[in-house]
Enzyme design. Structure first.
Site, PDB file in Angstrom:
ATOM      1  N   ASP A 121       0.845  -1.191   0.000  1.00 48.77           N
ATOM      2  CA  ASP A 121       0.000   0.000   0.000  1.00 48.77           C
ATOM      3  C   ASP A 121       0.879   1.238   0.000  1.00 48.77           C
ATOM      4  O   ASP A 121       1.776   1.381   0.838  1.00 48.77           O
ATOM      5  CB  ASP A 121      -0.915   0.007   1.228  1.00 48.77           C
ATOM      6  CG  ASP A 121      -1.996   1.066   1.119  1.00 48.77           C
ATOM      7  OD1 ASP A 121      -2.565   1.230   0.027  1.00 48.77           O
ATOM      8  OD2 ASP A 121      -2.281   1.735   2.125  1.00 48.77           O
ATOM      9  N   HIS A 128      -4.117  14.012   0.683  1.00 45.14           N
ATOM     10  CA  HIS A 128      -4.324  13.088   1.799  1.00 45.14           C
ATOM     11  C   HIS A 128      -3.124  13.095   2.736  1.00 45.14           C
ATOM     12  O   HIS A 128      -3.281  13.145   3.965  1.00 45.14           O
ATOM     13  CB  HIS A 128      -4.565  11.679   1.274  1.00 45.14           C
ATOM     14  CG  HIS A 128      -4.642  10.642   2.348  1.00 45.14           C
ATOM     15  ND1 HIS A 128      -5.702  10.545   3.228  1.00 45.14           N
ATOM     16  CD2 HIS A 128      -3.771   9.645   2.702  1.00 45.14           C
ATOM     17  CE1 HIS A 128      -5.496   9.551   4.064  1.00 45.14           C
ATOM     18  NE2 HIS A 128      -4.329   8.985   3.772  1.00 45.14           N
ATOM     19  N   GLU A 194     -10.520   3.937   3.209  1.00 45.56           N
ATOM     20  CA  GLU A 194      -9.637   4.708   2.350  1.00 45.56           C
ATOM     21  C   GLU A 194      -9.987   4.393   0.903  1.00 45.56           C
ATOM     22  O   GLU A 194      -9.936   3.233   0.475  1.00 45.56           O
ATOM     23  CB  GLU A 194      -8.164   4.390   2.632  1.00 45.56           C
ATOM     24  CG  GLU A 194      -7.714   4.940   3.969  1.00 45.56           C
ATOM     25  CD  GLU A 194      -6.212   4.859   4.184  1.00 45.56           C
ATOM     26  OE1 GLU A 194      -5.700   5.628   5.027  1.00 45.56           O
ATOM     27  OE2 GLU A 194      -5.547   4.037   3.509  1.00 45.56           O
ATOM     28  N   GLU A 196      -9.170   4.034  -2.652  1.00 50.23           N
ATOM     29  CA  GLU A 196      -7.954   3.819  -3.414  1.00 50.23           C
ATOM     30  C   GLU A 196      -8.256   3.083  -4.716  1.00 50.23           C
ATOM     31  O   GLU A 196      -9.333   2.518  -4.896  1.00 50.23           O
ATOM     32  CB  GLU A 196      -6.935   2.992  -2.608  1.00 50.23           C
ATOM     33  CG  GLU A 196      -6.546   3.602  -1.272  1.00 50.23           C
ATOM     34  CD  GLU A 196      -5.348   2.923  -0.642  1.00 50.23           C
ATOM     35  OE1 GLU A 196      -4.523   2.335  -1.386  1.00 50.23           O
ATOM     36  OE2 GLU A 196      -5.221   2.966   0.595  1.00 50.23           O
ATOM     37  N   ASP A 228      -8.900   0.348   1.532  1.00 46.16           N
ATOM     38  CA  ASP A 228      -7.921  -0.043   2.552  1.00 46.16           C
ATOM     39  C   ASP A 228      -8.482   0.349   3.921  1.00 46.16           C
ATOM     40  O   ASP A 228      -8.194   1.422   4.440  1.00 46.16           O
ATOM     41  CB  ASP A 228      -6.592   0.655   2.283  1.00 46.16           C
ATOM     42  CG  ASP A 228      -5.511   0.203   3.239  1.00 46.16           C
ATOM     43  OD1 ASP A 228      -5.478  -0.991   3.577  1.00 46.16           O
ATOM     44  OD2 ASP A 228      -4.690   1.049   3.645  1.00 46.16           O
ATOM     45  N   ARG A 232      -8.034   3.689  12.942  1.00 49.90           N
ATOM     46  CA  ARG A 232      -7.246   4.899  13.188  1.00 49.90           C
ATOM     47  C   ARG A 232      -6.713   4.987  14.620  1.00 49.90           C
ATOM     48  O   ARG A 232      -5.604   5.507  14.831  1.00 49.90           O
ATOM     49  CB  ARG A 232      -8.089   6.135  12.885  1.00 49.90           C
ATOM     50  CG  ARG A 232      -8.525   6.261  11.434  1.00 49.90           C
ATOM     51  CD  ARG A 232      -7.360   6.320  10.490  1.00 49.90           C
ATOM     52  NE  ARG A 232      -7.813   6.582   9.110  1.00 49.90           N
ATOM     53  CZ  ARG A 232      -7.018   6.507   8.053  1.00 49.90           C
ATOM     54  NH1 ARG A 232      -5.755   6.161   8.189  1.00 49.90           N
ATOM     55  NH2 ARG A 232      -7.498   6.757   6.847  1.00 49.90           N
ATOM     56  N   GLN A 235      -3.861   2.631  14.761  1.00 50.00           N
ATOM     57  CA  GLN A 235      -2.784   3.188  13.944  1.00 50.00           C
ATOM     58  C   GLN A 235      -2.032   4.296  14.687  1.00 50.00           C
ATOM     59  O   GLN A 235      -0.794   4.361  14.641  1.00 50.00           O
ATOM     60  CB  GLN A 235      -3.357   3.736  12.641  1.00 50.00           C
ATOM     61  CG  GLN A 235      -2.327   4.327  11.698  1.00 50.00           C
ATOM     62  CD  GLN A 235      -2.957   4.865  10.411  1.00 50.00           C
ATOM     63  OE1 GLN A 235      -4.165   4.782  10.216  1.00 50.00           O
ATOM     64  NE2 GLN A 235      -2.142   5.410   9.531  1.00 50.00           N
ATOM     65  N   LYS A 248      -3.961  -1.963   9.770  1.00 48.65           N
ATOM     66  CA  LYS A 248      -4.292  -2.146   8.359  1.00 48.65           C
ATOM     67  C   LYS A 248      -4.405  -3.614   7.964  1.00 48.65           C
ATOM     68  O   LYS A 248      -4.735  -3.921   6.818  1.00 48.65           O
ATOM     69  CB  LYS A 248      -3.206  -1.506   7.491  1.00 48.65           C
ATOM     70  CG  LYS A 248      -2.986  -0.024   7.736  1.00 48.65           C
ATOM     71  CD  LYS A 248      -3.949   0.804   6.937  1.00 48.65           C
ATOM     72  CE  LYS A 248      -3.545   2.282   6.986  1.00 48.65           C
ATOM     73  NZ  LYS A 248      -4.311   3.084   6.047  1.00 48.65           N
ATOM     74  N   THR A 252      -8.792  -5.708   3.530  1.00 51.73           N
ATOM     75  CA  THR A 252      -8.687  -4.818   2.384  1.00 51.73           C
ATOM     76  C   THR A 252      -9.654  -5.352   1.336  1.00 51.73           C
ATOM     77  O   THR A 252      -9.577  -6.526   0.968  1.00 51.73           O
ATOM     78  CB  THR A 252      -7.262  -4.792   1.803  1.00 51.73           C
ATOM     79  OG1 THR A 252      -6.355  -4.331   2.811  1.00 51.73           O
ATOM     80  CG2 THR A 252      -7.181  -3.883   0.582  1.00 51.73           C
ATOM     81  N   GLU A 358     -10.382  12.391   7.250  1.00 56.12           N
ATOM     82  CA  GLU A 358     -10.292  13.730   6.666  1.00 56.12           C
ATOM     83  C   GLU A 358     -11.650  14.406   6.590  1.00 56.12           C
ATOM     84  O   GLU A 358     -11.776  15.597   6.896  1.00 56.12           O
ATOM     85  CB  GLU A 358      -9.698  13.634   5.261  1.00 56.12           C
ATOM     86  CG  GLU A 358      -8.304  13.064   5.201  1.00 56.12           C
ATOM     87  CD  GLU A 358      -7.927  12.706   3.778  1.00 56.12           C
ATOM     88  OE1 GLU A 358      -7.425  13.592   3.063  1.00 56.12           O
ATOM     89  OE2 GLU A 358      -8.144  11.546   3.380  1.00 56.12           O
TER      90      GLU A 358
END
Length: 414
Positions: A121, A128, A194, A196, A228, A232, A235, A248, A252, A358
């Site tokens: 990844d 971002h 996420e 992607e 993904d 948080r 993380q 993570k 996925t 975000e």
């Protein structure tokens, strides 16, 4: 811009449909029997194993439950098969053998389209990276000092890459509250998505041999939508100094259909102007991004879906060929079935941000859904969907859905 290529499969000629003859994305399906390879055409799935058995296609492993054998054969074979399928499905060329190989898409079960060899990844979206850096550190130090020079990435888990429609359990992990003396262990409380795109490696490279950006472009078989999922709070505690790990590793999600580079060729776009000149081995050699409209929706259990983001793939700073060339630059061997996540795709405005972190600015600004519920992060029972298409002249190159539903956390041994 290329015009619509008309097919005798009438639903393939719908200008708002995802799968015209111009597209022909590859996947793996079953219909109460063994999984095998297919392409999507209109609202139908075309059984490539049946065409291979009938002698209408060469033996490229289409009777296998993954595209890997076909993908490994390289660009020339990919083009030959695409040309043959286009001819078989073109308006005026209908035959009974091909019609017999069509199945209703809504009756098909879709599987992972390829065996995922490895999953890497990247972190290739500048907006971002700036947003997350501002939240986790501060705006003055948002971008790491290497970010404008190198495609940053980490090795993820191929074992938990799942196909669209797969539900998964909320992860558990170690977190630490800012005012706590020590960490605790329990369900993630800040589960995120996420938005992607995933580049799928077709032809491999040798260990010890770097590849150029142009060679890397030729190695890529196609692209999938990719979510993904990210924990948080886990993380934030674990990511320094080495980066994401358990935050993570739990899931996925990728779309069931791999859209080929040939289908996307009319939609190539250049990368943005460079703020720092790149080193020669990853320097731009031409337009290697694509004009792909992307969106994210969220649907609470039993409720309607609400679109919460709309952006474009062409906002990335580094292209997939640049990421792949950098990946192989150390001599790392790339394998058929390697999956490269682009990193979160966020545009310059809030409605274009590709993660809830975000969109809600770290959970401080809730999103209101159509049914009146609010969200800062994903809640149990929510279904998140990624959507994407390139808009042509009277047709669309669609990727199909990429959805996942969050289930409650499970205890060890349960």
């Amino acid at each position: 811009m290329t015009a619509l290529v008309r097919s005798w499969v009438e639903t393939a000629n719908d200008p708002d449909g995802a799968f015209p003859l111009n597209n022909l994305p590859f996947g793996v399906f079953s219909n109460g029997d063994a999984p095998r390879c297919a392409v999507a055409i209109g609202d139908r799935v075309l059984d490539l194993a049946a065409l291979q058995s009938a002698g209408l296609l060469p033996d490229h492993g289409f009777d296998e439950p993954a595209l890997n054998t076909f993908m490994a054969k390289g660009k020339a074979v990919w083009g030959e098969v695409r040309d043959a399928l286009t001819d078989l499905l073109r308006e005026g060329n209908e035959t009974g053998a091909v019609r017999a190989a069509l199945h209703a898409m809504d009756a098909a079960t879709m599987h992972l389209p390829f065996r995922v060899a490895e999953y890497t990844d990247f972190y290739a979206g500048r907006q971002h990276a700036f947003n997350v850096g501002s939240l986790f550190r501060d705006p003055a130090n948002a971008l790491p000092p290497n970010w404008l020079h190198i495609p940053i990435g980490y090795n993820g888990r191929a074992s938990t890459v799942v196909v669209s429609g797969t539900a998964f359990h909320r992860p558990r992990g170690q977190t630490k509250a800012p005012d706590a003396d020590r960490p605790s262990f329990g369900p993630c409380r800040r589960l995120d998505i996420e938005l992607e795109m995933g580049a799928v490696v077709g032809t491999p490279s040798e260990m010890g041999r770097p590849v150029t950006v142009d060679e890397a472009d030729d190695m890529i078989f196609g692209y999938v939508l990719l979510n993904d999922w990210s924990a948080r709070d886990i993380q934030a505690w674990e990511y320094q100094p080495l980066g994401p790990f358990q935050a993570k590793a739990f899931a996925t999600t990728i779309g069931a259909w791999v859209v080929t580079k040939a289908a996307l060729e009319p939609f190539r776009r250049p990368t943005p102007p460079r703020e720092r000149e790149l080193l020669p081995y990853i320097r731009d050699t031409g337009p290697m991004l694509y004009d792909i409209d992307l969106a994210v929706s969220i649907a609470p259990e039993g409720g309607p879906a609400t679109e919460i983001c709309r952006t474009n793939y062409d906002t990335l700073y580094y292209s997939a060929p640049q990421q792949l060339a950098h990946h192989a630059s150390s001599g790392c061997a790339m394998r058929t079935g390697d999956l490269l996540g682009s990193g979160t795709i966020s545009g310059p405005e809030k409605g274009m941000f590709g993660s809830l972190l975000e969109m809600t600015w770290g959970g401080k600004e809730a999103i209101t859904l159509e049914g009146g519920e609010t969200r800062t992060f994903v809640e149990d029972g929510d279904t998140l969907g990624l959507h994407g298409h390139a808009q042509g002249d009277g047709y669309r190159i669609g990727f199909g859905p990429c959805t996942g539903t969050l289930l409650p956390a499970r205890d060890a041994g349960a």
